[in-house]
Design a protein around this motif. Sequence first.
Motif, PDB file in Angstrom:
ATOM      1  N   HIS A  17       0.395  -0.812  -0.166  1.00 41.74           N
ATOM      2  CA  HIS A  17      -0.062   0.068   0.040  1.00 41.74           C
ATOM      3  C   HIS A  17       0.878   0.871   0.359  1.00 41.74           C
ATOM      4  N   VAL A  21       1.463   4.360  -2.985  1.00 45.53           N
ATOM      5  CA  VAL A  21       1.537   5.653  -2.869  1.00 45.53           C
ATOM      6  C   VAL A  21       2.593   6.828  -2.920  1.00 45.53           C
ATOM      7  N   HIS A  88       1.162   8.539   5.182  1.00 41.53           N
ATOM      8  CA  HIS A  88      -0.341   8.167   4.876  1.00 41.53           C
ATOM      9  C   HIS A  88      -0.822   7.361   4.517  1.00 41.53           C
ATOM     10  N   ALA A  89      -0.332   5.552   4.508  1.00 35.25           N
ATOM     11  CA  ALA A  89      -1.190   4.441   4.318  1.00 35.25           C
ATOM     12  C   ALA A  89      -1.920   4.411   5.114  1.00 35.25           C
ATOM     13  N   ALA A  91      -2.694   6.211   7.507  1.00 31.13           N
ATOM     14  CA  ALA A  91      -3.597   6.773   8.058  1.00 31.13           C
ATOM     15  C   ALA A  91      -5.032   6.111   7.400  1.00 31.13           C
ATOM     16  N   HIS A  92      -4.628   5.716   6.103  1.00 31.21           N
ATOM     17  CA  HIS A  92      -6.208   5.891   5.590  1.00 31.21           C
ATOM     18  C   HIS A  92      -5.699   4.106   4.673  1.00 31.21           C
ATOM     19  N   PRO A  93      -5.880   2.765   5.588  1.00 31.81           N
ATOM     20  CA  PRO A  93      -5.954   1.508   5.242  1.00 31.81           C
ATOM     21  C   PRO A  93      -6.736   0.970   4.002  1.00 31.81           C
ATOM     22  N   ALA A  94      -6.677   0.736   3.078  1.00 34.42           N
ATOM     23  CA  ALA A  94      -7.189   0.335   2.259  1.00 34.42           C
ATOM     24  C   ALA A  94      -6.766  -1.662   1.609  1.00 34.42           C
TER      25      ALA A  94
END
Length: 129
Positions: A17, A21, A88-89, A91-94
């Motif tokens: 992830h 980014v 970023h990864a 803070a915004h797990p996907a």
Amino acid sequence: MLARLRTLARTLKADLHALSVAARDPRTPWVARAVAVLVLAYALSPIDLIPDFIPVLGYLDDLLLVPAGLWLARRLIPPAVLADARAHAAAHPARLPRSALGLALMLLVYAALLAGLGWWVVRRAHAGG
């Protein structure tokens, strides 16, 4: 042992992830971006170099190629960019989906490998005959 494997899998997923980014960050050099895109395409492609149904070897490519590609990409990405991408990864797990673009890219790579192998075989046949 099983807990360690789960931790390793989570780390690998988080690194993929973060790599996705970092690949989109304009501060990432083009070589690192190209390596990152290839690693992501291979990791997210629904097809593998060696199919998973082949005992042992089927998972060996996933266990070796993806981590090796991640290692290389991490070495090529500037530390500040990688740190920002990891933050970023986190803070915004996907969920990393299967990638149609990754499938297309891997099919192109396989086609190029087959074409190169065919060219080599033809040249060897003409040289020997």
